[in-house]
Design a protein around this motif. Structure first.
Motif, short mmCIF file in Angstrom:
data_model
loop_
_atom_site.label_atom_id
_atom_site.label_comp_id
_atom_site.label_asym_id
_atom_site.label_seq_id
_atom_site.Cartn_x
_atom_site.Cartn_y
_atom_site.Cartn_z
N CYS A 109 0.82 -1.22 0.00
CA CYS A 109 0.00 0.00 0.00
C CYS A 109 0.85 1.27 0.00
CB CYS A 109 -0.93 0.03 1.22
SG CYS A 109 -2.22 -1.21 1.18
N GLU A 110 1.69 1.37 -1.00
CA GLU A 110 2.57 2.54 -1.08
C GLU A 110 1.74 3.83 -1.09
OE1 GLU A 110 5.44 2.31 -4.27
OE2 GLU A 110 5.76 4.48 -4.21
N THR A 111 2.22 4.82 -0.39
CA THR A 111 1.50 6.10 -0.35
C THR A 111 1.25 6.62 -1.77
OG1 THR A 111 2.48 6.62 1.79
CG2 THR A 111 1.61 8.47 0.53
N ALA A 117 12.61 8.52 -2.38
CA ALA A 117 11.72 9.46 -1.69
C ALA A 117 10.50 9.84 -2.52
CB ALA A 117 12.50 10.71 -1.30
N CYS A 118 10.01 8.88 -3.30
CA CYS A 118 8.84 9.19 -4.15
C CYS A 118 7.64 9.57 -3.31
CB CYS A 118 8.52 8.00 -5.04
SG CYS A 118 8.32 6.45 -4.16
N CYS A 119 7.49 8.95 -2.12
CA CYS A 119 6.27 9.20 -1.34
C CYS A 119 6.26 10.56 -0.65
CB CYS A 119 6.03 8.07 -0.35
SG CYS A 119 5.70 6.48 -1.17
N PRO A 120 7.34 10.96 0.03
CA PRO A 120 7.33 12.32 0.58
C PRO A 120 7.08 13.40 -0.49
CG PRO A 120 9.16 11.09 1.50
CD PRO A 120 8.54 10.21 0.45
ZN ZN Z 1 6.06 6.39 -3.46
#
Ligand code: ZN
Ligand code: FUB
Length: 617
Positions: A333-335, A401-404
Motif C-alpha cells: 500500500c505505497e503512499t 523518496a517518491c512518497c514524501p
Molecule cells: Zn512512493
C-alpha cells in the motif's frame, strides 16, 4: 451511536465506465473539475493540514533536497559536467515533484521567498539541460552515450514529473523558463521516438499524463499525439524489462492496453498509466481505452483493494499479487499508489458522472494517502500496512523518496477534488469547508460550504450570485451513507438520486441555502469472503474514515482483543488528541476497544496496530 449493518466491500456495484454524455469546449469529459486555484479551503480538518504543508512539509522537502541529500547538487554538477551523480537514477523526479508542490502552495499562499527558491531551482535545471534538449542528471553525470538504452531507467518518468512541475509553475506565476525546458525535452524525445522513428515503452509510466498537461498548456496537439503513441506502444513485446529482472506484466507491457482486463504488476506504474489513458481518451474518445479502464477498475476495486483504499499487496514487486489476497501485516500500500487511486478515480468520475468513483477516491484520500504523512507534517510513510507489530514508523525521508515528494504535491492541490461543472449541473463531490468561485453557464457564482466533515455529516452550502443561475445541483451521497435529509432554504426536499448524486434542479439565487445532513453511524465492515486474511474479522468505519486500534490506547491484552457483531459504540470528539479526532469506543465481550482514525496512527508512543480485529467466538 450503534452499528446496524455490515458492509461488504464487494458490495460496491459493478458498472463499467460508459463514455461521455456531455462535453465542454476541449474534452469529452462529462464533468470538468473546479480547479483548486478557485477553491479556498476554510475548514478545521484540511485547512490546518495545508498550513502545516506550507510551514513544515515544504521546509522538510527543501532541506532534504538541498542539504541532506545530493539531489540539487546533481543538477549543479550536471550543469558543470563535473562531479558525481549521487543517489538513485530517478532522484531528479523528487525535486520536480517538490517543486510542483511549491507551485501549488504559491497558488494558495503567495510567498516571494518561496517563489525565489523555485526560480533558483529552475535556473539550475535549465543550466543542466543539454544542447539537444535532453535533461537527466544521472546520464549527464554517468555517460550520455548510454542514454535511451534501457527503457526502465526512468528518463521519461523524470521528464514527466518535470513537465507536471513546469506546467504548474507556469500556470501559477506565468513564468515560462521551466515550461520552455520541458518543451525542449519533449521535442528532443519526439525527435527520437514516434511513428517511423524508434520504438519506446517507458518502464515507468508518468510521461503519458504529463504530455497531456503539456498539450493543455501549449495547445500543441503533437504532445497529445505522442502520449497516445506511447500508450499504444505497450504490449508489443518491445522489451521494457530489459536490464531488469522483471517481466512485461510488471510494467503493464504484457498486452495492448485496449485488451487489458486485470490489474497486474507495479501499482504506481499502473495508476499513472490509467490516468494517462483517461486523459488521452478525454480528447480522442477512444472507446477501447475507456472500456479497458472500466474493466480494470472493477478488478482493482472489487478484488485487489484494501479497506483503506490502499493498493499493491506485495513489497516484492511494489504491486499486485493474487485476487482477494490482501495480507495486512505485509501490505505494501505505497503512499504513491493511494494518491494514484485518487488521481485515477477523479478522472473516471469526470468521464462518467458516477459517484462510485468518488467513493473510492475519498476512501483512498482520507485513509491510504493521508496516513502517508505525520500529523506534524514532517515525517512520511512509504508503506502503509493495516497491521503493525510496533516496528513500523514514519521516517523523515527515504533513499527512494517518491512518497514524501508525492504528498508534497498532493496536499496543496486537494481543492481540485471538491467540485465539478458540466453543461447543466454543478457537482459537489466532497464535503470540505471552503469558498469556491465557480464559472457556470457563462456566469460566476460562489459556493460557500460549511461542515465539520469527516467528523459530522451536516453540510451547509450557500449560493452567492448576482443573477439567478439555472442548474442542477448534484450532491454526492457517499456510498457509506444510508440515511440523510436534504433541505433547500429550510424546506425538506426529496430529490432523485442518480449514480450516487442527489439531483436538485433549480434557479439558484443569491443567498439560497442547501443543507445535507448525513447520518454517520459507526459501521462494522466485513471483507469479501474470498479474502482469507480477513476471515472472521471486522474493520470499523465511520463516514469516510477507516479506524484502527493502537496498543497505546489498548494496552490490556492487545493481542487477544476481539470485536462482536453487537458491539456498542460510543463516539466522542477529542480536541486535544491527535490534533482533534473522533474516537470510537467499542464495548464488546466485557471489554472496551478504543479506536482512532487509521490516518492518525503512529503519531504517539510506538506500539502494535490493527485495522482488522477478530470477531469474538
Ligand atoms: Zn512512493
Ligand atoms: O520507480 C519510481 C518510484 O519509486 C515508484 O513509483 C515507486 O514505487 C518507487 O519504486
Amino acid at each position: 451511536m450503534k452499528s446496524t449493518g455490515i458492509l461488504a466491500l464487494a458490495a460496491i456495484s459493478v458498472v463499467s465506465a460508459a463514455c461521455c454524455g456531455g462535453k465542454d469546449a476541449s474534452t469529452m469529459k462529462k464533468i470538468n473539475p473546479v480547479q483548486f486555484s478557485e477553491v479556498k479551503i476554510t475548514d478545521d480538518f484540511w485547512a490546518p493540514r495545508l498550513k502545516n504543508h506550507k510551514d513544515v512539509t515544504l521546509a522538510v522537502c527543501i532541506d532534504q533536497i538541498e542539504n541532506q541529500t545530493g539531489r540539487i547538487r546533481n543538477f549543479e554538477n550536471a550543469a558543470l559536467k563535473q562531479g558525481e551523480h549521487s543517489g538513485i537514477y530517478f532522484d531528479d523526479s523528487d525535486v520536480y515533484k517538490a517543486l510542483e508542490g511549491m507551485a501549488y502552495s504559491l497558488q494558495n499562499n503567495p510567498d516571494p521567498v518561496l517563489e525565489a527558491k523555485c526560480d533558483e531551482w529552475i535556473a539550475k535545471f535549465a543550466a543542466a539541460q543539454e544542447e539537444d534538449g535532453y535533461i537527466n542528471t544521472y546520464y549527464t553525470l554517468t555517460g550520455l552515450d548510454k542514454r535511451w538504452t534501457v527503457m526502465d531507467k526512468h528518463e521519461m518518468y523524470c521528464a514527466g514529473h518535470m513537465i507536471e512541475a513546469g506546467v504548474a509553475y507556469y500556470n501559477v506565476t506565468g513564468k515560462r523558463t521551466l515550461l520552455d525546458v520541458c518543451i525542449r525535452m519533449a521535442d528532443h524525445m519526439m525527435s527520437l521516438f514516434g511513428p517511423g522513428k524508434r520504438d519506446w515503452v517507458p518502464g515507468h509510466e508518468e510521461i503519458e499524463l504529463a504530455l497531456v498537461k503539456l498539450y493543455q498548456a501549449t495547445g500543441e496537439k503533437k504532445y497529445l499525439d505522442f502520449s497516445e503513441w506511447l500508450i499504444d506502444e505497450r504490449g508489443k513485446g518491445l522489451g521494457a524489462n530489459e536490464g531488469k529482472p522483471w517481466n512485461a506484466e510488471y510494467h503493464q507491457d504484457d498486452k495492448p492496453v485496449r485488451e487489458m482486463t486485470d490489474i497486474a504488476g507495479h501499482a504506481v506504474r499502473a495508476m499513472y498509466l490509467y490516468c494517462g489513458m483517461a486523459d488521452v481518451a478525454a480528447y480522442t474518445g477512444d472507446q477501447g481505452y475507456i472500456d479497458a479502464l472500466g474493466r480494470l477498475w472493477d478488478d482493482v476495486v472489487l478484488k485487489n483493494m484494501y479497506v483503506t483504499g490502499g493498493i499493491g499487496q506485495s513489497a516484492h514487486n511494489e504491486g499486485f499479487t493474487e485476487d482477494y489476497s490482501l495480507p495486512n501485516l505485509t501490505a505494501y500500500c505505497e503512499t504513491c499508489a493511494s494518491v494514484g487511486m485518487v488521481l485515477w478515480n477523479w478522472r473516471m468520475n469526470q468521464f462518467t458522472g458516477d459517484g462510485k468513483y468518488v467513493d473510492v477516491m475519498e476512501r483512498s484520500m482520507y485513509n491510504g494517502a493521508l496516513a502517508g504523512i505525520s500529523l506534524d507534517g514532517d515525517r512520511f510513510f512509504y508503506v502503509n500496512p493495516l497491521e503493525s507489530l510496533g516496528n513500523h514508523h514514519r521516517q523523515a525521508w527515504y533513499g527512494c523518496a517518491c512518497c514524501p515528494s508525492q504528498i508534497c504535491r498532493f496536499l496543496p492541490s486537494i481543492g481540485n477534488y471538491i467540485y465539478g461543472v458540466s453543461d447543466d449541473a454543478i457537482w459537489v463531490n466532497l464535503y470540505i469547508g471552503d469558498k469556491a468561485d465557480v464559472r457556470f453557464g457563462g456566469k460566476n457564482l460562489t459556493l460557500t460550504q460549511e461542515t465539520r466533515y469527516p467528523w459530522e455529516g451536516a453540510v451547509k452550502l450557500t449560493v452567492g450570485t448576482r443573477s439567478a443561475v439555472k442548474a442542477d445541483m448534484r450532491l454526492r451521497i457517499p456510498g457509506w451513507c444510508k440515511s440523510y435529509v436534504i433541505k433547500v432554504n429550510g424546506a425538506e426536499v426529496n430529490p432523485e438520486v442518480e449514480a450516487g448524486y442527489a439531483v436538485l434542479p433549480g434557479r439558484w439565487k443569491d443567498g439560497d441555502v442547501i443543507e445535507l445532513d448525513m447520518d454517520m453511524p459507526v459501521e462494522l465492515v466485513a471483507a469479501d469472503p474470498r479474502t482469507k486474511e480477513d476471515e472472521g474479522m471486522r474493520a470499523v468505519q465511520r463516514g469516510p474514515l477507516v479506524y484502527c486500534i493502537e496498543e497505546v490506547d489498548n494496552k490490556d491484552g492487545f493481542d487477544e482483543l476481539a470485536i462482536s457483531e453487537d458491539a456498542e459504540f460510543t463516539t466522542a470528539f477529542q480536541k486535544d488528541l491527535l490534533k482533534g479526532v473522533v474516537t470510537i469506543d467499542a464495548k464488546a465481550c466485557g471489554k472496551t476497544l478504543k479506536y482512532i482514525p487509521y490516518y492518525s496512527w503512529d503519531n504517539r508512543e510506538a506500539g502494535k496496530m490493527k485495522v482488522w480485529v477478530p470477531l469474538a467466538q
